[in-house]
Structures are given as C-alpha cells and as structure tokens.
Write a protein that holds these residues in place. Structure first.
Motif, PDB file in Angstrom:
ATOM      1  N   SER A 178      25.797  24.512  37.035  1.00 12.12           N
ATOM      2  CA  SER A 178      25.999  26.061  37.111  1.00 12.12           C
ATOM      3  C   SER A 178      26.062  26.202  38.799  1.00 12.12           C
ATOM      4  O   SER A 178      25.641  25.508  39.606  1.00 12.12           O
ATOM      5  CB  SER A 178      24.781  26.773  36.649  1.00 12.12           C
ATOM      6  OG  SER A 178      23.531  26.412  37.037  1.00 12.12           O
ATOM      7  N   GLY A 179      26.411  27.395  39.158  1.00 11.69           N
ATOM      8  CA  GLY A 179      26.775  27.858  40.778  1.00 11.69           C
ATOM      9  C   GLY A 179      27.544  26.533  41.129  1.00 11.69           C
ATOM     10  O   GLY A 179      27.348  25.983  42.272  1.00 11.69           O
ATOM     11  N   ALA A 180      28.896  26.122  40.198  1.00 12.83           N
ATOM     12  CA  ALA A 180      29.446  25.030  40.589  1.00 12.83           C
ATOM     13  C   ALA A 180      30.251  25.292  41.775  1.00 12.83           C
ATOM     14  O   ALA A 180      30.655  24.361  42.327  1.00 12.83           O
ATOM     15  CB  ALA A 180      30.298  24.898  39.604  1.00 12.83           C
ATOM     16  N   GLY A 217      32.219  23.091  35.472  1.00 13.03           N
ATOM     17  CA  GLY A 217      31.381  23.851  36.608  1.00 13.03           C
ATOM     18  C   GLY A 217      31.387  25.280  35.959  1.00 13.03           C
ATOM     19  O   GLY A 217      32.364  25.954  35.371  1.00 13.03           O
ATOM     20  N   VAL A 218      30.148  26.154  36.113  1.00 11.45           N
ATOM     21  CA  VAL A 218      30.075  27.320  35.835  1.00 11.45           C
ATOM     22  C   VAL A 218      30.354  28.236  37.126  1.00 11.45           C
ATOM     23  O   VAL A 218      29.461  27.754  37.834  1.00 11.45           O
ATOM     24  CB  VAL A 218      28.554  27.596  35.235  1.00 11.45           C
ATOM     25  CG1 VAL A 218      28.468  28.933  34.691  1.00 11.45           C
ATOM     26  CG2 VAL A 218      28.448  26.839  34.093  1.00 11.45           C
ATOM     27  N   VAL A 219      30.783  29.132  37.173  1.00 17.14           N
ATOM     28  CA  VAL A 219      31.043  29.848  38.272  1.00 17.14           C
ATOM     29  C   VAL A 219      31.393  31.330  37.884  1.00 17.14           C
ATOM     30  O   VAL A 219      31.206  31.761  36.584  1.00 17.14           O
ATOM     31  CB  VAL A 219      32.605  29.596  38.892  1.00 17.14           C
ATOM     32  CG1 VAL A 219      32.446  28.302  39.325  1.00 17.14           C
ATOM     33  CG2 VAL A 219      33.879  29.782  38.014  1.00 17.14           C
ATOM     34  N   GLY A 220      31.608  32.491  38.717  1.00 15.70           N
ATOM     35  CA  GLY A 220      31.578  33.708  38.513  1.00 15.70           C
ATOM     36  C   GLY A 220      32.910  34.310  39.011  1.00 15.70           C
ATOM     37  O   GLY A 220      32.971  35.569  38.864  1.00 15.70           O
ATOM     38  N   SER A 221      33.947  33.692  38.960  1.00 15.53           N
ATOM     39  CA  SER A 221      35.026  34.307  39.318  1.00 15.53           C
ATOM     40  C   SER A 221      36.332  33.134  39.061  1.00 15.53           C
ATOM     41  O   SER A 221      36.208  32.191  39.016  1.00 15.53           O
ATOM     42  CB  SER A 221      35.531  34.648  40.736  1.00 15.53           C
ATOM     43  OG  SER A 221      35.425  33.758  41.838  1.00 15.53           O
ATOM     44  N   ASP A 222      37.654  33.867  38.810  1.00 19.51           N
ATOM     45  CA  ASP A 222      38.831  32.989  38.436  1.00 19.51           C
ATOM     46  C   ASP A 222      38.991  32.188  39.799  1.00 19.51           C
ATOM     47  O   ASP A 222      39.511  31.085  39.775  1.00 19.51           O
ATOM     48  CB  ASP A 222      39.980  33.813  38.067  1.00 19.51           C
ATOM     49  CG  ASP A 222      39.732  34.226  36.599  1.00 19.51           C
ATOM     50  OD1 ASP A 222      38.936  33.958  35.937  1.00 19.51           O
ATOM     51  OD2 ASP A 222      40.481  35.352  36.184  1.00 19.51           O
ATOM     52  N   GLU A 223      38.925  33.070  40.841  1.00 17.60           N
ATOM     53  CA  GLU A 223      39.291  32.255  42.217  1.00 17.60           C
ATOM     54  C   GLU A 223      38.347  31.162  42.360  1.00 17.60           C
ATOM     55  O   GLU A 223      38.596  29.860  42.830  1.00 17.60           O
ATOM     56  CB  GLU A 223      39.008  33.017  43.194  1.00 17.60           C
ATOM     57  CG  GLU A 223      39.475  32.634  44.611  1.00 17.60           C
ATOM     58  CD  GLU A 223      38.524  31.533  45.426  1.00 17.60           C
ATOM     59  OE1 GLU A 223      38.892  30.678  46.343  1.00 17.60           O
ATOM     60  OE2 GLU A 223      37.116  31.849  45.203  1.00 17.60           O
ATOM     61  N   LYS A 224      37.058  31.282  42.015  1.00 16.00           N
ATOM     62  CA  LYS A 224      36.317  30.045  42.271  1.00 16.00           C
ATOM     63  C   LYS A 224      36.644  28.703  41.222  1.00 16.00           C
ATOM     64  O   LYS A 224      36.490  27.797  41.472  1.00 16.00           O
ATOM     65  CB  LYS A 224      34.678  30.348  42.090  1.00 16.00           C
ATOM     66  CG  LYS A 224      34.202  31.251  43.150  1.00 16.00           C
ATOM     67  CD  LYS A 224      32.717  31.673  43.135  1.00 16.00           C
ATOM     68  CE  LYS A 224      32.250  32.351  44.238  1.00 16.00           C
ATOM     69  NZ  LYS A 224      30.832  32.839  44.312  1.00 16.00           N
TER      70      LYS A 224
END
Length: 331
Positions: free
Chosen positions: A152-154, A175-182
């Motif tokens: 997480s927080g990848a 990976g776990v992220v919070g946006s499509d860009e990431k």
C-alpha cells in the motif's frame, strides 16, 4: 549579526495539520565549538511519520517533538564551518537537522554523502525511504521469487522502493494507490504487475483479478479499507509488515483491525517496525540496496516544495494523496 530561519512546533497535532501548528523564528548563526560543525541545509525531508511526532502522545517509538522546539526532520546540506576532526568545510552531509536553514551539530547521527550524489536522489533513495523499504522487506517480509506481494502507498517514497526491490527479486507485485496517474506510474514506469486504485476500484474484485493465487507478503504503509481485503486473501504462512498507518494518523477513532482467527488459520506473521531501531544497520542496508540502484532497478521521483515555510502546509499533502513521489523542501 547574521541570522537564519527556523520553524518551531507550537501546538500539538490533534487531528488537523497546517501552518497553525507552527511558528517561524529568527535565530542567530552560531559559532561551532570544539567538536562541532555548522550545516547549511539544502533539502529537507517531509515524511508521514512526522504527524505522529507532533502529537501529545508520550507512548510511542520515538519522543514527541516538544512545544517550542524546532520541528524534527532529516535533511541534507553542506558543512560551512567546522571545529570537528571528521567533518570539513564543503562536505555534503545527511542527518536529523530539523526544520531550519542551518543546524549546529556534534556529528552524532550525521553521515557524509558523496558530493556527486544529487540531493534529491540521496533523500529519495538512500535516506529514510530506502532504509525503511530494505529493512522492512528483507528483515520481515522474507520475499521469495514466485510469490505475490501487495504494497500500500505504492507510489510513495517507501512503497515504490519496496515494490521495485520485490519485482527485481522475481515476485509478482501489486501496488495500492489513490489515483489513476499513480497507478499508471507504478505499472508503466516502475514495472509493477498491477495496481489497485483504492478510491475507485471494487477492492475485493480487483485483488482477486490481480492476485488470483492469493497474497504472500503485504507491506502496509497506509491502513484504510484495503487492509481488510488484503488480510482476507493472505496465503498460509504469509508475512505482513506494518510500516505505516497514515489513514489513522489524524483520526480520533482509528479503525479496528481484522479478526485474529485468520492469523491462526493461515499461520500469519505480522510485524510492526520503525527505522529508529535500526539506525545501527545503515551501512549494511545501504550495501544491500546499492546494487539494485547501480543496476538501474530502482527509479524514483521527487515532489519538491520551495522554501522553508512551504513545509508547514506541505505535510497536508500526505493526507490528501496529492504528493507525487518523495516529498521534500528545497531551501
């Protein structure tokens, strides 16, 4: 008389992060005594752990920052005056210098850094992020080729290095992220096998799609709802490394953990850790990490804020997820 700026903590973090917690002060530039040297900071690191250091909590892994003290942080800079036998004017050094333009030190906890190493790379890879990723992954994750790792927080400074190290070692990495860009960055630039956007994806279904054979290693940096979904998909003898819980750092009521029955059924190992316990292993961890960097297997990106005072609002980026890469301040 010459002066420099510093930022003191004047209110403890009780759920909100912003400039109201700090005070900018002017200090007189000191003269180093015998065994001391003066550092002009060039870059200052911002890290999620700071939010814990700023609370009133006295029961933690590291003493809190007391009100009226300079806010704690690591940084990199140049020695500009020295009465220390081991540090000369012009040396590039890294240490816990705090939120200030200059720092007087006796050298405890300060390391020299090759002048050819860019400061952004030094803070992004060889400072706290790289040390934390290396110690956590190899000290407790015990990765094996062919296994599946979820981090997480990848797209963050630690998570991105964890994922790249695991990928280089032959693991399947999600990976776990919070946006499509990431998500795009970790998959297409860093080489992760897949990404979960915790804000938009159906978490269980996405994990089943990306990790159909279950999860062997979970490197936890954030907490939040994804934690339970990963926990329920851990394989027998899986390892969970708990490095951060940013989702709960400013919460008055942290979310409850998963049911322990699965720990028994799947014989899981769960280990929390923090880097202050392993400062003595810095050289060993650098030796482990450096070949991956030299082989081009570790990429990074730095999110650079300008000016000392930008730190006061910059910490809030961790809570919104707007930071992209290692967050730091250029002085």
């Amino acid at each position: 008389m010459s002066t420099y700026k510093a930022i003191n903590l004047v209110k403890h973090n009780e759920g909100a992060i912003g400039p109201e917690l700090f005070e900018v002060v002017e200090k007189t530039v000191p003269e180093p005594a015998d065994g001391e040297f003066l550092v002009r900071q060039t870059y200052m690191s911002l890290d999620p752990a700071m939010m814990g250091w700023m609370t009133s909590d006295t029961d933690s892994y590291i003493p809190r920052v007391e009100l009226g003290d300079v806010m704690r942080s690591s940084g990199i800079g140049e020695v500009i005056a020295s009465n220390h036998a081991d540090f000369a004017v012009g040396d590039q050094v890294m240490g816990m210098f705090g939120w200030q333009e200059m720092a007087l030190t006796d050298g405890a906890g300060v390391n020299k850094v090759d002048k050819n190493l860019p400061p952004e790379m030094a803070l992004s890879v060889f400072a706290l992020p790289g040390l934390t990723a290396t110690q956590g992954l190899y000290g407790y994750g015990h990765p094996k080729a062919g296994e599946t790792l979820v981090v997480s927080g990848a797209a963050g400074s630690v998570g991105s290095i964890v994922g790249q190290l695991a990928k280089a070692d032959g693991l399947r990495v999600i990976g776990v992220v919070g946006s499509d860009e990431k998500a795009d960055w970790i998959v297409n630039d860093l080489g992760f096998d897949g990404a979960v956007n915790y804000k938009t994806d159906e978490l269980g279904a996405k994990l089943d799609e990306l990790a159909p054979e279950g999860i062997d290693v979970y490197f936890e940096n954030t907490g939040g709802p994804i934690q339970n979904y990963v926990f329920e998909r851990m394989n027998a003898h899986g390892r969970i490394v708990v490095c951060g819980m940013i989702a709960d750092y400013t919460s008055a009521n942290p979310s409850p953990g998963p049911n322990w029955m699965r720990i028994i059924k799947k014989r899981l190992s769960i280990q929390g850790f923090t880097m202050p316990d392993y400062r003595h292993k810095t050289r060993e961890l650098h030796a482990k990490l450096t070949p991956y960097v030299q082989n081009g297997q570790i990429k990074y990106r730095a999110h650079v804020l300008e000016g000392l005072e930008s730190a006061m609002s910059g910490l809030g980026l961790f809570l919104t997820g707007e930071n992209k890469g290692k967050l730091m301040v250029k002085l």
